[in-house]
Scaffold this active site. Structure first.
Site, PDB file in Angstrom:
ATOM      1  CD  GLU A 329      -2.639  -1.115   2.550  1.00  0.00           C
ATOM      2  OE1 GLU A 329      -3.842  -0.686   2.273  1.00  0.00           O
ATOM      3  OE2 GLU A 329      -2.327  -1.420   3.744  1.00  0.00           O
ATOM      4  CB  CYS A 419      -8.330   3.858   7.649  1.00  0.00           C
ATOM      5  SG  CYS A 419      -7.600   3.382   6.225  1.00  0.00           S
TER       6      CYS A 419
END
Lengths: 676, 676
Positions: A329, A419
């Site tokens: 990521e 998130c």
């Protein structure tokens, strides 16, 4: 101590603009939607410290249990809710905040410890895996929630600040340079920036010391018993050498969390994008707090500038998105910026672009330079705002620049790792603090305001017994005329700087310079900001700035090997979607576009989009490529651009942030192959 | 049973050509050079089964001990040596072969087992990690060495075949479908193709059965106790779930060794390139042996064609190289083919391109189609031959298409994983078997020859009591005229097919067709081969074929996003090197080339290159790009190709295979950025 999270209440949005409409959606819909998701997934009640069946699930991303950061999902929701409650009361939200705070208070252990997983599931494993598990990350978000809660509710009664301060006391005891302390630092930075904001409120030196410790100790190759803390920690856990998290391509991939070496030595920005941004944001804030002239600050400032440059010049997408590599990521090598999955990968996580904004805002405090604000605004209007549907109920985590069969341009309801949605929510809660920075002098006799972003908004600055109001009115980002009104009853000396976007000064076609009216003698941009001196403002309490907004073609750096062109207008980057171009069946992969074409604008009002926007159309500019691969792996040079399908008379573009609001097949592309 | 390894002795190279010069270097220099390396590194004596200090070293590529395939390094050297000994006696080499064979014989265990590591270092761990450790791979290379040794020395006395056959007996007992047998198959395919060649000699059904078992069982998701063999094996070893080899991006990345599902179900070619090629070569050979009409053969044939197409159309570099991903030394996603390290990676392992040749040769046996031979030849003259310096003493493992600061265009003396140098050596030993295939009919009254590659070579085919000689004379690949002489004293009916390269028929400028003289009526290429029927050959024992060789520009597929052009001439792909273009200081990264330019040829003779070659020069075609990244991450579309440095009047190209023979800085590039 000025942070957007503390100054935003001074900014109101009295009339509708892009920003205010987004805030309205969050307030009316998203906060409650997210609250329902917290409840239905078990997060809401998790601080009751009861067992939840999902705690036994196999981690999606080993070794991180899926529920590990439920603490932070709740904390971020509380934080966002408190921002919006300061704008307008809401009994439902207020009730939920109170209930959640009560549960959090009740979850605190006797020694101050406050964490769901390491109380309910693995109580004997506290602080045994800082590298992978979000223990301190959760604590950081609790701190941020406490700050917002305190700002909203004050600190009497059963607040959040009191338990959080007790937790922080425990952390200050646990981590530090003393022999009996752990010489560790969090795998996922967050607590550093939270502790610095906390210090801003408490002025308690322990809070600054702990943040500084985490930042300075990070990546120390000999920090714990002469070895790297993460090595020692892993050995103590009994990890095997080649047993590694799924996001580590190799063992000891500490660059993932920017802990491969001390930050001041890092030459390029690497690893997980959100971690990097939260870390550098804290570093920038530390430099600001300690003052730029200390030796440490000098080294840190050089590192910040070096890493910012590396990121924006070599590792950032046209949309402001960062992160090409799905496995971790995060960042790929320099110039590795494929548009989508089938071209090598594109990640561009919503949270990461929010992180860029946070870092940019901090860097602006150190050095007022429009290049930071340009990127901050680019991220906001593109890589961040694309993360939420206009109805406030669907989100993206990954924001690719081109769709593919395996990854359509589609938003989703929620994510296991949740998130991004609350990050977007809380950002919109305090976005007013990003529009402008201001300082009043010690004697409260003058005020300086730096205007970074345009909208319709009013900033009300208390100066002594008076209030100076800076009001801007515009239809930004669709129109470039901003009307200012200064209300300054006590005639406080006021200095205003207005940002002139980099693309405005040099890039418009036809080249019309931004201008201020009435005339400002010697108007010039210094590092991207035009100064309106007090003398001029005294006699010009109303003025306007005109920034011409016309379509322009942009490309990424040639080293990306992306021979593509994209359309931009003002801060907005555009894309093509199948909804407007129904003939597409290949994600626009074979389309070629000639940038020497006629582009027209039109104002489009479609309810589902939530916003009247400027659509762009390229006329007789697009055709289809056919590749003749008979002699694979070789192609003839002439054959690459044969045009066998008819050309496209009108190719319609919509802002990237407004994609996927109207349905369709999910075919989308930002950068179109450029015609040879 | 015809294999290049068995038919090559019928081909001689009577006069100097590219191929014969390479063979000369191997014979005079490389074999001895490699022998010395075997001795100095400890490989030579390793079959004495004594402890070597390096056995304790940490593996470079966990979990594979660095010495694990020393067995195969020795076996491949023996194999290559035996090929060359059949051409010409050499006492030094002969002595070494005999000494090595004696050591191998002495290393055999009572039950037939024959392996260095699992006798000396981990004797109780036999066959416990087929997935990662090269146990069966080593056995396969021993089989191939035994076949070559047998062919060279016969089988009397202390040969290699006898112990190898005993070892194979043990393997036939150990592996198979019976409950008490292991239902496993090698992580690194090699033994399958070796067993099939062994079967060709022995006609022992057990050998065919074991090869077939390994191939059919591979990837069976429920093959061992209802589970995947590698899962069961890992569990038995006590491996942890997330403890994985460095080349596994995630746990259970069985696509790495093409064992993620049965071969017949695999849709795309994945994983480690050499493993894939050796595996598919065996599959193709199995189809040939079992005959194409069985159901299994039909499925396998479809899979072979599907995977071949995927590889050549979407995963192959312009040089014939395969493999973009360093981490697993193998294939990336479709069209992911960056030129070098700093563009996302390029691997193109020498051994892998040799594997492509092996597979292509097998596929030609199933289906005479010039597309296979075109790729075979492309690999030979580019991705393979670039692997060895002209002096026969330096090699490459990785063959990128562009250099970078971290990876210069340089060959090296040896490698810890030393698979490539002896692979090149043995290939050149039996290369004669690749030039052509032939069949005599049962009654030995007629012969058919398919000519795949051109050179100066003579094929002498025993037909009955006579010999039919096909002689070709040419200066291929530099000149395109090949003169044939057929000597056919017994007037055996002879049918010859000549390959017309795909690029020759359609791609030359000016477009001059290949032609045969004297005239051949109704000359036409059928799937890339022109037939010369017996009647015509009866009256035309001398004829020549002219294939025009002129420079042409080639590109990769547009989906690679490589907007580059490269030069090719005939089968040769070219590159630019700093030696010929001394002004370069950036790996030619900023060079742009206009393919609509004048290209001239010249014959260049430089001793260090080892070969007179045709150099190409592009005139007034190249200039430098300057990218203006002030507004990063955006670039203006017009700014990308400003030319501030002067253009390059003459850009000199050298064949990629002949690079890095003359010194220099190691700056090299195959595909130049195309001028917009």
């Amino acid at each position: 101590m000025a942070y957007p999270q503390t100054t935003f209440p001074l900014t109101t949005f009295p009339s509708p603009t892009f920003i205010s409409r987004r805030r309205d959606v969050v307030h009316s819909t998203t906060l409650l939607y997210q609250l329902n998701v917290l409840k239905s997934t078990g997060r809401y009640d998790a601080f009751k410290l009861e067992w939840h069946p999902s705690y036994r699930d196999k981690p999606d991303v080993w070794p991180v249990p899926n529920h590990l950061f439920w603490d932070s999902d709740v904390a971020k929701w509380i934080e966002g809710a408190c921002y919006f409650l300061q704008r307008e009361a809401n009994p439902l939200i207020d009730g939920a905040v109170k209930e959640l705070v009560a549960m959090i208070r009740s979850a605190q252990q006797a020694d101050g410890y406050l964490n769901i997983h390491f109380t309910v599931v693995e109580p004997h494993k506290r602080f045994t895996n800082l590298r992978d598990l979000h223990e301190l990350y959760n604590a950081g978000h609790l701190i941020e929630a406490a700050l917002a809660h305190s700002q909203c509710y004050g600190d009497e009664g059963e607040g959040l600040m009191e338990p959080v301060l007790r937790y922080v006391d425990l952390l200050c005891q646990t981590f530090g340079p003393a022999p009996e302390q752990k010489h560790g630092y969090p795998g996922h930075p967050e607590i550093e920036l939270a502790l610095l904001r906390l210090y801003g409120e408490t002025q308690n030196p322990k809070h600054l010391v702990l943040a500084e410790y985490f930042i300075a100790e990070r990546g120390n190759p000999t920090g714990q018993d002469g070895r790297h803390y993460y090595d020692v920690e892993a050995e103590a856990r009994g990890d095997r050498e080649h047993e590694r998290p799924v996001y580590f391509p190799k063992s000891r991939s500490y660059w993932y969390q920017q802990a491969h070496e001390p930050i001041v030595d890092q030459q390029t920005v690497e690893g997980h994008s959100v971690r990097a941004m939260y870390l550098l944001t804290a570093v920038a804030d530390l430099v600001r707090i300690e003052g730029p002239s200390s030796t440490k600050s000098a080294d840190r400032t050089k590192a910040l500038q070096r890493l910012w440059r590396n990121m924006t010049e070599k590792k950032m997408y046209l949309t402001g998105g960062i992160g090409a590599q799905r496995q971790w990521e995060g960042f790929g090598i320099d110039y590795f910026l494929p548009s989508g999955t089938d071209e090598g990968g594109c990640y561009a996580e919503t949270c990461a672009a929010i992180g860029v904004m946070m870092l940019a805002e901090r860097l602006l405090q150190l050095d007022l330079d429009g290049k930071y604000a340009d990127v901050m605004e680019l991220c906001f209007y593109n890589a961040v705002m694309t993360g939420m549907a206009s109805n406030g109920k669907q989100f993206t985590y990954v924001n690719q620049l081109a769709s593919s069969d395996s990854d359509l341009s589609r938003r989703a309801e929620w994510f296991t790792c949740a998130c991004c949605p609350p990050n977007v929510t809380r950002l919109l809660g305090y976005i007013g603090g990003y529009l402008w920075s201001f300082r009043t002098d010690e004697n409260e006799e003058s005020v300086a305001v730096d205007v970074h972003m345009y909208s319709s908004a009013t900033l009300s600055i208390p100066v002594g017994d008076s209030v100076v109001e800076i009001e801007q009115r515009s239809n930004w980002p669709w129109e470039g005329k901003i009307e200012f009104t200064i209300r300054n009853p006590a005639e406080v000396a006021t200095n205003i700087k207005l940002r002139i976007p980099g693309w405005a000064a040099t890039w418009q076609a036809p080249l019309t310079q931004p201008k201020i009216s009435p005339d400002l003698p010697n108007a010039h941009a210094d590092k991207g900001y035009i100064s309106l001196p007090p003398e001029w403002l005294k006699t010009h309490s109303k003025f306007h700035l005109e920034i011409p907004l016309t379509a322009r073609f942009i490309s990424p750096h040639p080293y990306t090997n992306q021979n593509i062109v994209a359309l931009a207008r003002g801060p907005i980057v555009y894309c093509v979607e199948d909804f407007d171009n129904a003939w597409v069946d290949d994600h626009f992969k074979n389309l070629v576009l000639d940038p020497a074409c006629r582009v027209t604008e039109s104002t489009i009002s479609t309810p589902e989009v939530g916003e009247s926007y400027i659509g762009l159309t390229a006329h007789n500019a697009a055709s289809h490529m056919v590749a003749d691969d008979q002699l694979a792996p070789h192609m003839r040079v002439e054959s690459n651009y044969s045009t066998q399908k008819p050309g496209v008379e009108q190719l319609h573009f919509i802002p990237y942030a407004l994609r996927d609001n109207r349905g369709g097949k999910g075919h989308m592309r930002v950068g179109i192959r450029r015609k040879q």
